[in-house]
Each structure stands twice: as structure tokens, then as C-alpha cells.
Write a protein that holds these residues in place. Structure first.
Motif, PDB file in Angstrom:
ATOM      1  N   GLU A  98      34.851 -27.591   3.447  1.00 48.10           N
ATOM      2  CA  GLU A  98      34.680 -28.857   2.735  1.00 48.10           C
ATOM      3  C   GLU A  98      34.429 -28.533   1.271  1.00 48.10           C
ATOM      4  O   GLU A  98      33.543 -27.733   0.946  1.00 48.10           O
ATOM      5  N   VAL A  99      35.200 -29.132   0.396  1.00 48.14           N
ATOM      6  CA  VAL A  99      34.949 -29.027  -1.043  1.00 48.14           C
ATOM      7  C   VAL A  99      34.194 -30.303  -1.404  1.00 48.14           C
ATOM      8  O   VAL A  99      34.770 -31.385  -1.429  1.00 48.14           O
ATOM      9  N   LEU A 100      32.890 -30.136  -1.616  1.00 50.13           N
ATOM     10  CA  LEU A 100      32.025 -31.312  -1.745  1.00 50.13           C
ATOM     11  C   LEU A 100      31.231 -31.241  -3.035  1.00 50.13           C
ATOM     12  O   LEU A 100      30.641 -30.211  -3.362  1.00 50.13           O
ATOM     13  N   TRP A 113      40.309 -22.788 -14.486  1.00 54.86           N
ATOM     14  CA  TRP A 113      41.692 -22.488 -14.088  1.00 54.86           C
ATOM     15  C   TRP A 113      41.729 -21.214 -13.242  1.00 54.86           C
ATOM     16  O   TRP A 113      41.195 -20.181 -13.642  1.00 54.86           O
ATOM     17  N   HIS A 114      42.365 -21.302 -12.094  1.00 54.29           N
ATOM     18  CA  HIS A 114      42.423 -20.125 -11.205  1.00 54.29           C
ATOM     19  C   HIS A 114      43.567 -20.247 -10.218  1.00 54.29           C
ATOM     20  O   HIS A 114      44.060 -21.335  -9.927  1.00 54.29           O
ATOM     21  N   SER A 115      43.926 -19.080  -9.717  1.00 52.44           N
ATOM     22  CA  SER A 115      44.777 -18.979  -8.545  1.00 52.44           C
ATOM     23  C   SER A 115      43.811 -18.536  -7.451  1.00 52.44           C
ATOM     24  O   SER A 115      42.985 -17.648  -7.674  1.00 52.44           O
ATOM     25  N   ASP A 116      43.873 -19.133  -6.272  1.00 54.30           N
ATOM     26  CA  ASP A 116      42.828 -18.889  -5.282  1.00 54.30           C
ATOM     27  C   ASP A 116      42.678 -17.415  -4.912  1.00 54.30           C
ATOM     28  O   ASP A 116      43.655 -16.739  -4.582  1.00 54.30           O
ATOM     29  N   THR A 117      41.442 -16.979  -4.951  1.00 55.04           N
ATOM     30  CA  THR A 117      40.984 -15.665  -4.460  1.00 55.04           C
ATOM     31  C   THR A 117      41.918 -14.503  -4.804  1.00 55.04           C
ATOM     32  O   THR A 117      42.219 -13.674  -3.953  1.00 55.04           O
ATOM     33  N   ASP A 140      40.337 -35.676 -10.806  1.00 55.48           N
ATOM     34  CA  ASP A 140      41.734 -35.248 -10.641  1.00 55.48           C
ATOM     35  C   ASP A 140      41.804 -33.718 -10.480  1.00 55.48           C
ATOM     36  O   ASP A 140      40.841 -33.005 -10.795  1.00 55.48           O
ATOM     37  N   THR A 141      42.944 -33.234 -10.036  1.00 60.01           N
ATOM     38  CA  THR A 141      43.209 -31.791 -10.035  1.00 60.01           C
ATOM     39  C   THR A 141      44.467 -31.549 -10.866  1.00 60.01           C
ATOM     40  O   THR A 141      45.461 -32.264 -10.713  1.00 60.01           O
ATOM     41  N   VAL A 142      44.396 -30.553 -11.749  1.00 60.62           N
ATOM     42  CA  VAL A 142      45.553 -30.214 -12.575  1.00 60.62           C
ATOM     43  C   VAL A 142      46.162 -28.927 -12.027  1.00 60.62           C
ATOM     44  O   VAL A 142      45.439 -27.970 -11.720  1.00 60.62           O
ATOM     45  N   ARG A 251      46.367 -37.437  -9.765  1.00 61.14           N
ATOM     46  CA  ARG A 251      45.330 -38.446  -9.543  1.00 61.14           C
ATOM     47  C   ARG A 251      45.237 -38.676  -8.045  1.00 61.14           C
ATOM     48  O   ARG A 251      46.188 -39.168  -7.423  1.00 61.14           O
ATOM     49  N   TRP A 252      44.122 -38.312  -7.463  1.00 56.05           N
ATOM     50  CA  TRP A 252      43.957 -38.426  -6.017  1.00 56.05           C
ATOM     51  C   TRP A 252      43.824 -39.879  -5.575  1.00 56.05           C
ATOM     52  O   TRP A 252      43.225 -40.693  -6.285  1.00 56.05           O
ATOM     53  N   THR A 253      44.317 -40.178  -4.392  1.00 53.89           N
ATOM     54  CA  THR A 253      44.048 -41.440  -3.709  1.00 53.89           C
ATOM     55  C   THR A 253      43.506 -41.062  -2.322  1.00 53.89           C
ATOM     56  O   THR A 253      43.814 -39.964  -1.823  1.00 53.89           O
ATOM     57  N   ARG A 277      30.222 -39.076  -5.492  1.00 50.08           N
ATOM     58  CA  ARG A 277      30.481 -38.084  -4.456  1.00 50.08           C
ATOM     59  C   ARG A 277      31.992 -37.889  -4.312  1.00 50.08           C
ATOM     60  O   ARG A 277      32.764 -38.847  -4.393  1.00 50.08           O
ATOM     61  N   ARG A 278      32.366 -36.648  -4.094  1.00 47.08           N
ATOM     62  CA  ARG A 278      33.786 -36.336  -3.838  1.00 47.08           C
ATOM     63  C   ARG A 278      33.829 -35.335  -2.703  1.00 47.08           C
ATOM     64  O   ARG A 278      33.177 -34.286  -2.772  1.00 47.08           O
ATOM     65  N   SER A 279      34.573 -35.642  -1.657  1.00 49.59           N
ATOM     66  CA  SER A 279      34.643 -34.751  -0.492  1.00 49.59           C
ATOM     67  C   SER A 279      36.098 -34.526  -0.104  1.00 49.59           C
ATOM     68  O   SER A 279      36.859 -35.486   0.089  1.00 49.59           O
ATOM     69  N   MET A 280      36.461 -33.262  -0.017  1.00 49.22           N
ATOM     70  CA  MET A 280      37.827 -32.884   0.320  1.00 49.22           C
ATOM     71  C   MET A 280      37.770 -31.866   1.467  1.00 49.22           C
ATOM     72  O   MET A 280      36.807 -31.108   1.583  1.00 49.22           O
ATOM     73  N   LEU A 281      38.817 -31.803   2.262  1.00 45.58           N
ATOM     74  CA  LEU A 281      38.938 -30.721   3.244  1.00 45.58           C
ATOM     75  C   LEU A 281      40.023 -29.783   2.774  1.00 45.58           C
ATOM     76  O   LEU A 281      41.049 -30.225   2.232  1.00 45.58           O
TER      77      LEU A 281
HETATM   78  C1  SIN Z   1      39.932 -25.825  -5.501  1.00 43.54           C
HETATM   79  O1  SIN Z   1      39.845 -25.104  -6.466  1.00 43.54           O
HETATM   80  O2  SIN Z   1      40.510 -25.482  -4.490  1.00 43.54           O
HETATM   81  C2  SIN Z   1      39.354 -27.217  -5.538  1.00 43.54           C
HETATM   82  C3  SIN Z   1      40.300 -28.165  -6.162  1.00 43.54           C
HETATM   83  C4  SIN Z   1      39.752 -29.554  -6.179  1.00 43.54           C
HETATM   84  O3  SIN Z   1      38.714 -29.825  -5.580  1.00 43.54           O
HETATM   85  O4  SIN Z   1      40.377 -30.404  -6.821  1.00 43.54           O
END
Ligand code: SIN
Length: 291
Positions: A98-100, A113-117, A140-142, A251-253, A277-281
Motif C-alpha cells: 500500500e502506498v499510503l 524522480w526515480h526508476s524503481d529500485t 498526480d504522478t508524473v 491526474r488520478w481518478t 489521505r491518498r491510498s494506492m495499491l
Molecule cells: C511510486 O513511486 O511508486 C509511487 C507513485 C505514486 O504514489 O504516485
């Protein structure tokens, strides 16, 4: 001045049989309609989504409704889900995190700014993020294309970068200063920073396209150089990759899903919604050793 082709632009989009794909950014990003990720996907659907991902680098699906098990099942169509280092998965699903960000918090996860891990020997091939709870605005996510950035460089600069390798470290992980990372010591067992050396210019294993593979979030220095010696070059390459021309701001929905190719993109979670609050899986798919 770089030509359209040099900037990695795609002039048209491939036609698909089972999905409708519309490009939304000049060099990165497309929406995908006509697919319910909660249902079993046909081989054609899977093949077409994969093809669209290779073409557009990040895909956006709307109005999906996925619990952790359904997100994991959807992800398995496209690769092998992997456990995200340092961060505990949700109950019963170690590969789903969970990205919370809470109303009371000011740091977010991924706000650099990153590329994951990229500090792993085998960084993920892709990331999949699903919006569950969103702030009324912001959050938002860019996403940016590291291919377009690389292709904008002069041949002389490309030749200079070709033999270079860079040290990537989780110790530089400003990307992980949010809530999820703070749970790590209690929950995930991993404590030591991770470090990996990867080429500065990476060749995509499926398309053969070259991209920059350094990021502000995780790249520490050029191999064989000090951090101070490396900084001007890394700063230049980081700034280049995140130019608006090479990026698309999503822009998230509620229910939206973003699926990005982590081998040739970077992303940035915009932290402009304090008090909400913002919650993502999130799921990542296992990748190969960058070459
Ligand atoms: C992430 O870096 O994976 C999180 C991106 C986000 O929550 O918009």
C-alpha cells in the motif's frame, strides 16, 4: 535541435483488436479502454497490452476495481510479481504494497524522480499502481521517458556515456521516505542498504531501444568517480530526463491503474495534498539485469 524521431516521438499508434489505445503525451503515455483487469484476460488481450506498453511506456486504465488479490492476478498476466524491498506487503499478499499518505503526514512515498529500485541487481521490469483513495485535488504522478531523453543527446554525448556505469543505492532513497518506508524495520526484515552498479545507458531487452538509466532518487555516482566528480554529469542527465517535453503528468481518478515500463521510464509522485489521505495499491514485476 533534435528531430521528432530523435526525441522518441511516436507519430501514430498501433491498432489493436481487443483494446482501444490512445496516446496522451507527446513521447510517453497512453490510455487503454475496453478491458476489465479484474477478469481473466485472453491471450490476445495480454499480448496487446504488452505491445501497447512497449510502444507507449506507461498505460493508464480507468474505472478498475481491484482488491489486492485481483491486482496480483492481473499483474501475473504480464510478469512475475516480486516483493518490494524494505516495505511490508498488505496482509496475505506480500507482493502487494500500500502506498499510503495520511492526512497527518507531510512526506510521501516516491516524491523524487526515480526508476524503481535501481539499487537491486535485477530491478523490476514494470510497476502497477491502482488508486483507491485520492485527495480532492493534487496527488498526480508524473512519468518521463528515459528513451526520449537519451535520443535527444548528440552522438558525441551518447558515445561519451556509452562505457559508463553508475552506482545506485537505496541509501539515497529519498523516494522511500514516506510512510511505507518507515514501517520497514518493524516489518520487512531488510535493514542494510542495497547497492548495484548498472550501465548509464541501458538497452531495452525487448525493443532494443536505448535509454538513460540514472535517476536523482537512487544514483549515487559514476563508477570510478567520487560523488562530487559525478554530480555535474548526473545532475545534467537527471534534469534532462525530467524535462516537461519528455514527461506526462497523470491526474488520478478513483479506480485508475497506471502500468509503467520501469526499464526505460522514471516517475515522480507529486506531494501537493497535505491534510488529505491518498491510498494506492502497488505491484512490481520482476525484471532482468540491466545491460
Ligand atoms: C511510486 O513511486 O511508486 C509511487 C507513485 C505514486 O504514489 O504516485
Amino acid at each position: 535541435m533534435a528531430t521528432t524521431a530523435q526525441m522518441g516521438m511516436v507519430s501514430g499508434s498501433t491498432d489493436f483488436e481487443t483494446i482501444t489505445v490512445r496516446r496522451v503525451g507527446g513521447v510517453i503515455g497512453a490510455t487503454v479502454d475496453g478491458i476489465d483487469l479484474a477478469r481473466p484476460l485472453s491471450a490476445t488481450q495480454v499480448r496487446e497490452v504488452r505491445a501497447a506498453l512497449l510502444e507507449h511506456l506507461v498505460l493508464f486504465f480507468s474505472n478498475q476495481s481491484l482488491g489486492p488479490g485481483e491486482l496480483l492476478a492481473a499483474a501475473r498476466n504480464f510478469g512475475e510479481p516480486s516483493v518490494y524491498p524494505f516495505v511490508k506487503g498488505v496482509d496475505g499478499f506480500p507482493e502487494v504494497t500500500e502506498v499510503l499518505k495520511l492526512e497527518t503526514e507531510t512526506h510521501n512515498f516516491g516524491g523524487v524522480w526515480h526508476s524503481d529500485t535501481s539499487y537491486l541487481e535485477r530491478p523490476p521490469m514494470a510497476g502497477i499502481l491502482h488508486a483507491r483513495e485520492l485527495p480532492p485535488c493534487g496527488g498526480d504522478t508524473v512519468f518521463s521517458s528515459s528513451i526520449a531523453a537519451y535520443e535527444s543527446l548528440t552522438p558525441a554525448m551518447q558515445a561519451m556515456l556509452a562505457p559508463l556505469r553508475a552506482v545506485n543505492s537505496s541509501a539515497k532513497a529519498d523516494a522511500a521516505t514516506g510512510r511505507a518506508d518507515r514501517l520497514r524495520d518493524r516489518s520487512s526484515g531488510r535493514r542494510e542498504p542495497a547497492e548495484a552498479v548498472h550501465p548509464v545507458v541501458r538497452t531495452h531487452p525487448e525493443t532494443g531501444r536505448k535509454s538513460l538509466y540514472v535517476s536523482r532518487g537512487h544514483t549515487l555516482r559514476i563508477e570510478g568517480m567520487t560523488q562530487a566528480e559525478s554530480a555535474p554529469l548526473l545532475d545534467y542527465l537527471s534534469d534532462l530526463q525530467t524535462r516537461p517535453e519528455f514527461s506526462y503528468r497523470f491526474r488520478w481518478t478513483p479506480g485508475a491503474v497506471a502500468f509503467w515500463d520501469n526499464r526505460c521510464t522514471q516517475h515522480y509522485a507529486v506531494n501537493d495534498y497535505h491534510g488529505h489521505r491518498r491510498s494506492m495499491l502497488r505491484v512490481t514485476l520482476a525484471g532482468d539485469v540491466p545491460r
